[in-house]
Design a protein around this motif. Structure first.
Motif, PDB file in Angstrom:
ATOM      1  N   PRO A 191     -48.320 -23.550  20.657  1.00  0.00           N
ATOM      2  CA  PRO A 191     -49.954 -24.059  20.788  1.00  0.00           C
ATOM      3  C   PRO A 191     -50.253 -25.331  20.046  1.00  0.00           C
ATOM      4  O   PRO A 191     -51.133 -26.328  20.737  1.00  0.00           O
ATOM      5  CB  PRO A 191     -50.743 -22.895  20.029  1.00  0.00           C
ATOM      6  N   ARG A 192     -49.892 -25.836  18.894  1.00  0.00           N
ATOM      7  CA  ARG A 192     -49.884 -26.983  18.462  1.00  0.00           C
ATOM      8  C   ARG A 192     -49.493 -28.073  19.331  1.00  0.00           C
ATOM      9  O   ARG A 192     -50.027 -29.115  19.534  1.00  0.00           O
ATOM     10  CB  ARG A 192     -49.152 -27.039  16.951  1.00  0.00           C
ATOM     11  N   SER A 235     -49.261 -27.900  22.660  1.00  0.00           N
ATOM     12  CA  SER A 235     -50.256 -28.053  23.559  1.00  0.00           C
ATOM     13  C   SER A 235     -51.413 -28.655  23.193  1.00  0.00           C
ATOM     14  O   SER A 235     -51.991 -29.553  23.888  1.00  0.00           O
ATOM     15  CB  SER A 235     -50.873 -26.652  23.989  1.00  0.00           C
ATOM     16  N   ARG A 236     -52.073 -28.799  21.894  1.00  0.00           N
ATOM     17  CA  ARG A 236     -52.906 -29.433  21.359  1.00  0.00           C
ATOM     18  C   ARG A 236     -52.924 -30.740  21.403  1.00  0.00           C
ATOM     19  O   ARG A 236     -53.779 -31.715  21.650  1.00  0.00           O
ATOM     20  CB  ARG A 236     -53.580 -28.850  20.205  1.00  0.00           C
TER      21      ARG A 236
END
Length: 157
Positions: free
Chosen positions: A48-49, A51-52
């Motif tokens: 997820p990081r 992706s961010r």
């Protein structure tokens, strides 16, 4: 074009994503293996990081930029230089200035690298951070002349 017309974090995110996806050294890696490589470098990252970072919702730190440079095979300081350019265009503080640590930016060592003709883009960014981190800095006239000569040489390459 005003600074509001430029979206530096989104453009930097696009560069991170394309660097990861298209680099010869990472094109066959899954995101999970890429994350594992960044973790092996001591970074606290997960899917997820990433992706961010690659969507522009989270700004990349200098450590993340350097890890991307290492794992994608880009030269030292390449992403840092682009981040600096986009940040200045947007009126933001570049990642290399965000966490100025004097222990990591030893001006003597950096000036020696410049004098020896060994400075790379990352060294020039660190030298800039070290020299702009203070209200005033003293540099001997001969050192200033030599530094200027090397900087002009870099700018005209």
């Amino acid at each position: 074009m005003g600074s509001s017309d430029i979206n530096g974090p989104r453009r930097m995110a696009w560069l991170l994503a394309t660097s990861r996806l298209l680099a010869a050294s990472t094109s066959t890696l899954t995101r999970e293996r890429f994350v594992a490589g960044l973790r092996a470098d001591g970074l606290s990252v997960d899917g997820p990081r990433i992706s961010r970072l690659e969507s522009g919702t989270q700004r990349a730190s200098l450590a993340v930029l350097q890890a991307y440079e290492t794992h994608t095979g880009l030269g030292r300081g390449v992403l840092g230089a682009v981040d600096s350019l986009l940040s200045r265009a947007c009126g933001d503080k570049p990642a290399f200035l965000a966490h100025l640590d004097s222990a990591q930016h030893d001006l003597d060592w950096l000036l020696e690298r410049v004098s020896a003709g060994e400075a790379d883009a990352s060294d020039w960014l660190s030298l800039t951070a070290g020299m702009t981190g203070y209200e005033r800095i003293y540099v001997h006239t001969s050192t200033w002349a030599e530094l200027t000569k090397h900087l002009l040489g870099e700018l005209t390459r």
